[in-house]
Scaffold this active site. Structure first.
Site, PDB file in Angstrom:
ATOM      1  N   ASP A 297      -7.514   8.103  10.666  1.00 14.54           N
ATOM      2  CA  ASP A 297      -8.628   7.233  10.287  1.00 14.54           C
ATOM      3  C   ASP A 297      -8.802   6.080  11.263  1.00 14.54           C
ATOM      4  O   ASP A 297      -9.808   5.377  11.212  1.00 14.54           O
ATOM      5  CB  ASP A 297      -8.383   6.683   8.871  1.00 14.54           C
ATOM      6  CG  ASP A 297      -9.570   5.908   8.331  1.00 14.54           C
ATOM      7  OD1 ASP A 297     -10.682   6.478   8.310  1.00 14.54           O
ATOM      8  OD2 ASP A 297      -9.402   4.737   7.940  1.00 14.54           O
TER       9      ASP A 297
ATOM     10  N   ALA B 194      -3.319   3.452   9.115  1.00  9.27           N
ATOM     11  CA  ALA B 194      -2.801   2.088   9.330  1.00  9.27           C
ATOM     12  C   ALA B 194      -3.551   1.422  10.478  1.00  9.27           C
ATOM     13  O   ALA B 194      -4.517   0.691  10.254  1.00  9.27           O
ATOM     14  CB  ALA B 194      -1.305   2.133   9.597  1.00  9.27           C
ATOM     15  N   ARG B 195      -3.124   1.679  11.711  1.00  7.66           N
ATOM     16  CA  ARG B 195      -3.757   1.086  12.875  1.00  7.66           C
ATOM     17  C   ARG B 195      -3.746   2.067  14.041  1.00  7.66           C
ATOM     18  O   ARG B 195      -2.752   2.756  14.287  1.00  7.66           O
ATOM     19  CB  ARG B 195      -3.036  -0.210  13.289  1.00  7.66           C
ATOM     20  CG  ARG B 195      -3.455  -1.425  12.470  1.00  7.66           C
ATOM     21  CD  ARG B 195      -4.888  -1.818  12.778  1.00  7.66           C
ATOM     22  NE  ARG B 195      -5.407  -2.875  11.940  1.00  7.66           N
ATOM     23  CZ  ARG B 195      -6.055  -2.704  10.794  1.00  7.66           C
ATOM     24  NH1 ARG B 195      -6.210  -1.477  10.307  1.00  7.66           N
ATOM     25  NH2 ARG B 195      -6.535  -3.716  10.119  1.00  7.66           N
TER      26      ARG B 195
ATOM     27  N   GLU C 285     -12.180   2.343  19.186  1.00  5.96           N
ATOM     28  CA  GLU C 285     -13.128   2.622  18.116  1.00  5.96           C
ATOM     29  C   GLU C 285     -14.491   2.033  18.473  1.00  5.96           C
ATOM     30  O   GLU C 285     -14.572   0.847  18.795  1.00  5.96           O
ATOM     31  CB  GLU C 285     -12.629   2.044  16.789  1.00  5.96           C
ATOM     32  CG  GLU C 285     -11.308   2.638  16.330  1.00  5.96           C
ATOM     33  CD  GLU C 285     -10.812   2.071  14.999  1.00  5.96           C
ATOM     34  OE1 GLU C 285     -11.518   1.230  14.401  1.00  5.96           O
ATOM     35  OE2 GLU C 285      -9.719   2.474  14.558  1.00  5.96           O
TER      36      GLU C 285
ATOM     37  N   HIS D  22     -12.392   5.050  10.327  1.00  8.24           N
ATOM     38  CA  HIS D  22     -11.779   3.816   9.808  1.00  8.24           C
ATOM     39  C   HIS D  22     -12.342   3.478   8.426  1.00  8.24           C
ATOM     40  O   HIS D  22     -12.791   2.359   8.169  1.00  8.24           O
ATOM     41  CB  HIS D  22     -12.006   2.657  10.783  1.00  8.24           C
ATOM     42  CG  HIS D  22     -10.937   1.602  10.695  1.00  8.24           C
ATOM     43  ND1 HIS D  22     -10.409   0.977  11.792  1.00  8.24           N
ATOM     44  CD2 HIS D  22     -10.291   1.064   9.624  1.00  8.24           C
ATOM     45  CE1 HIS D  22      -9.497   0.095  11.413  1.00  8.24           C
ATOM     46  NE2 HIS D  22      -9.409   0.134  10.096  1.00  8.24           N
ATOM     47  N   ILE D  23     -12.267   4.453   7.539  1.00  5.61           N
ATOM     48  CA  ILE D  23     -12.914   4.336   6.234  1.00  5.61           C
ATOM     49  C   ILE D  23     -11.913   4.431   5.077  1.00  5.61           C
ATOM     50  O   ILE D  23     -12.298   4.312   3.911  1.00  5.61           O
ATOM     51  CB  ILE D  23     -13.999   5.440   6.103  1.00  5.61           C
ATOM     52  CG1 ILE D  23     -15.034   5.110   5.037  1.00  5.61           C
ATOM     53  CG2 ILE D  23     -13.361   6.818   5.868  1.00  5.61           C
ATOM     54  CD1 ILE D  23     -15.999   4.047   5.441  1.00  5.61           C
ATOM     55  N   ALA D  24     -10.632   4.614   5.376  1.00  2.07           N
ATOM     56  CA  ALA D  24      -9.644   4.845   4.312  1.00  2.07           C
ATOM     57  C   ALA D  24      -9.633   3.746   3.266  1.00  2.07           C
ATOM     58  O   ALA D  24      -9.510   4.008   2.071  1.00  2.07           O
ATOM     59  CB  ALA D  24      -8.245   5.003   4.915  1.00  2.07           C
ATOM     60  N   GLY D  25      -9.772   2.514   3.707  1.00  2.50           N
ATOM     61  CA  GLY D  25      -9.699   1.400   2.767  1.00  2.50           C
ATOM     62  C   GLY D  25     -11.041   0.968   2.225  1.00  2.50           C
ATOM     63  O   GLY D  25     -11.124  -0.027   1.504  1.00  2.50           O
TER      64      GLY D  25
ATOM     65  N   ASP E 111      11.866   1.311   6.247  1.00  6.37           N
ATOM     66  CA  ASP E 111      11.323  -0.037   6.411  1.00  6.37           C
ATOM     67  C   ASP E 111      12.493  -0.995   6.602  1.00  6.37           C
ATOM     68  O   ASP E 111      13.122  -1.426   5.639  1.00  6.37           O
ATOM     69  CB  ASP E 111      10.499  -0.453   5.199  1.00  6.37           C
ATOM     70  CG  ASP E 111       9.705  -1.736   5.453  1.00  6.37           C
ATOM     71  OD1 ASP E 111      10.187  -2.583   6.227  1.00  6.37           O
ATOM     72  OD2 ASP E 111       8.614  -1.891   4.881  1.00  6.37           O
TER      73      ASP E 111
ATOM     74  N   ILE F 166       0.834  -1.204   0.000  1.00  8.58           N
ATOM     75  CA  ILE F 166       0.000   0.000   0.000  1.00  8.58           C
ATOM     76  C   ILE F 166       0.867   1.251   0.000  1.00  8.58           C
ATOM     77  O   ILE F 166       0.564   2.227  -0.702  1.00  8.58           O
ATOM     78  CB  ILE F 166      -0.956  -0.013   1.203  1.00  8.58           C
ATOM     79  CG1 ILE F 166      -1.972  -1.153   1.054  1.00  8.58           C
ATOM     80  CG2 ILE F 166      -1.681   1.321   1.335  1.00  8.58           C
ATOM     81  CD1 ILE F 166      -2.931  -1.300   2.217  1.00  8.58           C
TER      82      ILE F 166
END
Length: 312
Positions: free
Chosen positions: A257, A232-233, A262, A281-284, A171, A152
């Site tokens: 997000d 992400a999280r 939540e 939590h709607i990004a994806g 990374d 992603i």
């Protein structure tokens, strides 16, 4: 006929495709009613969840026939992977199904936060004209810093480069000589990335090592005119530390997000914080990605149960 329980929202066409071969319980209220969920999975062979249904030892104990967990998405922090493995339950995330949706969300956040002009509606309808105060910045020529450089993040990088942004990433799990680094500045340390990025976007899972990775110290490393995006999280960002940084103008803006709890609790530390955009939590999740992920998950669950049937 095997049974599949779907406890969160899913594309109806994909869910209907399972009804040809399985007894399907599709009830999005189950995620809110734990007792009803545990009763529903008592004779289930498969369960399909998003990020709110907790697939833990309690649920596994209540579902002795369970063979597969289909995840409508890729994050797995709501699923006890070790417990599933011990029980022989296969966990199937929908890898690659929402990459473009999340990438578009991150780029949108970068544009919104850098430009800063889109917070003016309330003032304008009251008769103000805050033109001088809302002179923002372009993304062109700025640096997007990606924390984590998986699939992603790589999709996000390609879109950022099309807008003439410079892309950098940290990374430690991607080999130095991986072809994915082409055209991207690799940073050895998180701190180095945070010090140079104008937009920081998180693309890592929530683990013991990443919980509150973006804390007081990390936020202090960022430029005061930088912005932060977390799709992400929840839990990767220390929300109280972020709220303080924004209130004290040590950071220019943020878009979140995902959250430690939540839905957000009443009296959240994020309430009323300036320069902050919150989404649920709607990004994806877009119409397109929901259809892709749902069909991918339905196929994954069907395939696992078909293989299990062949082995009996």
């Amino acid at each position: 006929m095997g049974k599949i329980v779907i406890s969160e929202f899913m594309d109806e066409q994909a869910a209907d495709s399972l009804k040809e071969c399985f007894d399907v319980t599709f009830n999005v209220d189950l995620v809110e009613d734990r007792e009803a969920l545990l009763a529903a999975v008592a004779d289930a062979d498969g369960i399909i969840v998003r990020n709110r249904t907790q697939v833990n030892t309690e649920l596994l104990a209540a579902a002795p026939r369970l063979k597969v967990v289909g995840r409508l998405g890729v994050g797995l922090d709501n699923i006890d992977l070790k417990a599933c493995e011990a029980r022989g339950v296969v966990v199937k995330p929908a890898i690659g199904g929402n990459g473009s949706s999340v990438a578009e969300y991150v780029i949108t956040a970068a544009l919104l936060l850098r430009r800063a002009a889109y917070f003016s509606t309330s003032a304008m309808v009251q008769g103000d004209w805050p033109r001088q105060a809302l002179i923002g910045r372009e993304v062109s020529g700025s640096t997007l810093g990606l924390v984590g450089f998986g699939a992603i993040a790589q999709e996000t990088a390609r879109r950022a480069q099309a807008l003439d942004m410079q892309v950098a990433a940290h990374d430690p799990y991607l080999p130095h000589d991986a072809p994915e680094w082409a055209g991207v500045k690799r940073h050895e340390s998180l701190n180095s990335l945070l010090q140079t990025a104008d937009v920081v976007s998180l693309h890592i899972p929530l683990t013991d090592a990443t919980r509150h990775l973006i804390d007081v110290t990390a936020l202090a490393s960022m430029k005061p005119d930088a912005v932060l995006v977390n799709a992400a999280r929840g839990g990767i960002v220390d929300e109280a530390a972020l709220a303080s940084a924004l209130r004290e103008e040590r950071l220019a803006g943020a878009m979140l997000d995902v959250f430690e709890q939540e839905p957000l609790p009443a009296g959240s530390v994020l309430d009323g914080v300036p320069g902050l955009i919150l989404t649920p939590h709607i990004a994806g999740v877009t119409e397109e990605s929901n259809a892709r992920i749902s069909q991918m998950t339905a196929d994954n669950v069907r395939d696992v149960l078909a293989q299990a049937e062949e082995m009996t």
